[in-house]
Design an enzyme around this catalytic site. Structure first.
Site, PDB file in Angstrom:
ATOM      1  N   TRP A 281      -2.631  13.494  51.711  1.00 51.56           N
ATOM      2  CA  TRP A 281      -2.194  14.551  50.766  1.00 51.56           C
ATOM      3  C   TRP A 281      -3.274  15.187  49.599  1.00 51.56           C
ATOM      4  O   TRP A 281      -3.217  16.361  49.383  1.00 51.56           O
ATOM      5  CB  TRP A 281      -0.824  14.321  50.242  1.00 51.56           C
ATOM      6  CG  TRP A 281      -0.707  13.471  49.080  1.00 51.56           C
ATOM      7  CD1 TRP A 281      -1.474  12.510  48.541  1.00 51.56           C
ATOM      8  CD2 TRP A 281       0.190  13.510  47.709  1.00 51.56           C
ATOM      9  NE1 TRP A 281      -0.926  11.716  47.360  1.00 51.56           N
ATOM     10  CE2 TRP A 281       0.083  12.589  47.216  1.00 51.56           C
ATOM     11  CE3 TRP A 281       1.472  14.524  47.701  1.00 51.56           C
ATOM     12  CZ2 TRP A 281       0.910  12.439  45.935  1.00 51.56           C
ATOM     13  CZ3 TRP A 281       2.164  14.296  46.594  1.00 51.56           C
ATOM     14  CH2 TRP A 281       1.952  13.352  45.720  1.00 51.56           C
ATOM     15  N   ASP A 282      -4.300  14.403  49.418  1.00 49.40           N
ATOM     16  CA  ASP A 282      -5.426  14.805  48.569  1.00 49.40           C
ATOM     17  C   ASP A 282      -6.033  16.038  49.207  1.00 49.40           C
ATOM     18  O   ASP A 282      -6.441  16.874  48.609  1.00 49.40           O
ATOM     19  CB  ASP A 282      -6.298  13.701  48.562  1.00 49.40           C
ATOM     20  CG  ASP A 282      -5.813  12.818  47.524  1.00 49.40           C
ATOM     21  OD1 ASP A 282      -6.379  12.459  46.275  1.00 49.40           O
ATOM     22  OD2 ASP A 282      -4.788  11.898  48.150  1.00 49.40           O
TER      23      ASP A 282
ATOM     24  N   GLY B 156       3.585   8.660  47.691  1.00 50.54           N
ATOM     25  CA  GLY B 156       2.441   8.990  46.982  1.00 50.54           C
ATOM     26  C   GLY B 156       2.295   8.767  45.535  1.00 50.54           C
ATOM     27  O   GLY B 156       1.561   8.601  44.634  1.00 50.54           O
TER      28      GLY B 156
ATOM     29  N   GLU C  12      -7.953  11.967  36.687  1.00 51.15           N
ATOM     30  CA  GLU C  12      -6.994  11.850  37.712  1.00 51.15           C
ATOM     31  C   GLU C  12      -5.429  12.009  37.148  1.00 51.15           C
ATOM     32  O   GLU C  12      -4.503  12.859  37.684  1.00 51.15           O
ATOM     33  CB  GLU C  12      -7.082  10.285  38.236  1.00 51.15           C
ATOM     34  CG  GLU C  12      -6.092  10.021  39.532  1.00 51.15           C
ATOM     35  CD  GLU C  12      -6.627   8.383  39.985  1.00 51.15           C
ATOM     36  OE1 GLU C  12      -5.873   8.195  40.901  1.00 51.15           O
ATOM     37  OE2 GLU C  12      -7.388   8.105  39.390  1.00 51.15           O
TER      38      GLU C  12
ATOM     39  N   ASP D 200       2.612   5.714  43.947  1.00 52.03           N
ATOM     40  CA  ASP D 200       2.626   4.259  44.680  1.00 52.03           C
ATOM     41  C   ASP D 200       3.360   3.352  43.788  1.00 52.03           C
ATOM     42  O   ASP D 200       4.330   2.553  44.418  1.00 52.03           O
ATOM     43  CB  ASP D 200       1.172   3.907  44.326  1.00 52.03           C
ATOM     44  CG  ASP D 200       0.181   4.837  45.196  1.00 52.03           C
ATOM     45  OD1 ASP D 200       0.432   5.890  45.501  1.00 52.03           O
ATOM     46  OD2 ASP D 200      -0.942   4.179  45.633  1.00 52.03           O
TER      47      ASP D 200
END
Length: 451
Positions: free
Chosen positions: A54-55, A191, A422, A193
């Site tokens: 998905w990144d 995603g 991030e 996590d």
């Protein structure tokens, strides 16, 4: 925290956190150039040295503003690793990267051997699990960035069968609850996590012994930010069990199986994108429109909690809703046909004490007032740029333009101030995780082009 500054640079252009729009654009472009491997873009050069599913979809969405051709290559390099059963794996491993640079590494997943019956390619090596299906939306947006180039390269012609196979896999083999939604069988698949939404289901999993694996993530990330050793041991156990079942969703009996609202909202949005793709190719769009509508209905029927004001996760082992409130429950705002009352409730939840963070305009990954809130630990509170982008798109979908504009301004200010981090601490606004992060840079480029 430095917020958006309502002033201009010397050329009279708006600035975000003391960074002008041209400088912000150049900085984002430098991040994507620096993380480009020649075929795809790594999330970061340190913590994530391979291609993530998905990144890459988010990266392509931003790259289309720099080079539609490179955005096409980003997606096509990922599609080249697709399995014959339709799944798009969550990691595509770069054979030039040392085995010990990331764990679980290729020799753990053993995709070409353990996944042979499920249709894993002989090369490249991949993981055996998946990530959220942002890809159809990304492919459609990349096409729209330069339709002439797309047609010359037959980009949609080649992408469409791969994307329909991907969605077919999720809507058939992954409908483990029988309710028309796709299930995820590992916490890495949605995603988010180590969200508190997974804690109850993970508690049923016996962790792999700590002496059977070595965590490479702690070489680059502070233990205070990362999942605990206990949780990591459970992740390893789940992945190993799935591998031993040959990654066969019919044969596996997953200890962890949940329906996630973000994952399924993105699947429905992807079906809308495939309907548009089908029309562009002169094909029938009705099957995709029907699927999108059905997914929306199932999401509301199975996961909506009116009292909580957001969508919840359904634990398929117990067939009930998980009490935790997370950002994933707000992402279905993306869907154009959710009931108006649901839209207004989601808007109220976004503005309420659980998700209106004091240190950022981004949206915390977990309820600020929740019992498991942690402002630093991965997905247990920090505010992420990709989920903010999704919610911004949802706000615009429903005409909530003033709310969307405030979120956009906060996103751009935070991206510039943090060095394209991030994620950020929602209480202090401090940058956390990796810096020069690809999807943060890519989605910055996209929001710079939107209003």
């Amino acid at each position: 925290m430095t917020s958006l500054l309502d002033r201009a640079d010397r050329a009279g252009r708006p600035a975000y956190a003391d960074i002008s729009v041209p400088a912000l654009r150049r900085g984002a472009a430098r991040v994507l150039t620096g993380n480009w491997t020649g075929a795809s873009t790594v999330p970061s050069r340190t913590l994530y040295p391979h291609q993530w599913s998905w990144d890459s979809a988010f990266v392509a969405i931003g790259l289309r503003h720099l080079s539609a051709h490179r955005a096409q290559r980003e997606l096509e390099s990922l599609f080249a690793a697709q399995w014959a059963d339709g799944r798009i794996p969550h990691i595509v491993f770069n054979p030039a990267v040392p085995e010990d640079a990331y764990f679980p590494s290729p020799d753990f997943w053993r995709s070409s051997r353990a996944g042979r019956a499920a249709g894993a390619p002989a090369a490249p090596e991949t993981s055996g699990i998946v990530q959220p299906p942002v890809h159809a939306l990304a492919a459609w947006l990349v096409h729209r960035a330069d339709p002439d180039l797309s047609r010359r390269h037959r980009f949609l012609d080649r992408a469409y069968p791969r994307l329909t196979a991907w969605h077919d896999y999720l809507l058939t083999r992954r409908d483990l609850g029988g309710g028309g939604l796709a299930a995820v069988v590992h916490p890495w698949e949605p995603g988010t996590d180590n969200s508190p939404c997974w804690d109850r289901a993970l508690a049923r999993v016996d962790p792999a012994p700590p002496d059977t694996f070595r965590r490479a993530d702690l070489d680059h990330g502070h233990p205070r930010d990362r999942p605990t050793d206990l949780d990591y041991g459970r992740y390893v156990r789940l992945a190993a069990d799935y591998r031993e079942a040959g990654y066969d969703d019919r044969a596996a009996r997953p200890a962890f199986a949940v329906e996630d609202p973000c994952f399924n909202a993105l699947l429905a949005v992807g079906e809308h994108a495939l309907a548009a793709t089908a029309r562009a190719l002169g094909r029938d769009d009705a099957p995709h429109t029907a699927r999108a509508d059905a997914l929306t209905r199932h999401l509301v029927d199975r996961l909506w909690d009116a009292e909580a004001g957001l969508f919840r996760v359904r634990d398929l082992r117990t067939d009930d809703l998980v009490e935790e409130r997370a950002v994933t429950g707000l992402v279905p705002l993306l869907l154009p046909h959710v009931p108006p009352g649901v839209v207004q409730a989601l808007r109220g939840t976004l503005a309420g004490p659980g998700f209106a963070a004091p240190g950022t305009r981004l949206v915390p990954s977990y309820d600020l007032t929740g019992p498991a809130f942690d402002p630093q630990r991965y997905w247990r509170g920090p505010a992420w740029f990709n989920t903010a982008w999704l919610i911004h798109r949802g706000l615009r979908t429903h005409g909530l333009d003033a709310d969307a504009a405030r979120l956009r301004q906060g996103f751009l200010a935070e991206a510039g101030r943090s060095g394209f981090a991030e994620y950020v601490d929602p209480v202090t606004g401090e940058a956390r995780g990796a810096r020069h992060f690809s999807w943060t840079a890519a989605l910055t480029l996209d929001l710079l082009r939107s209003r």
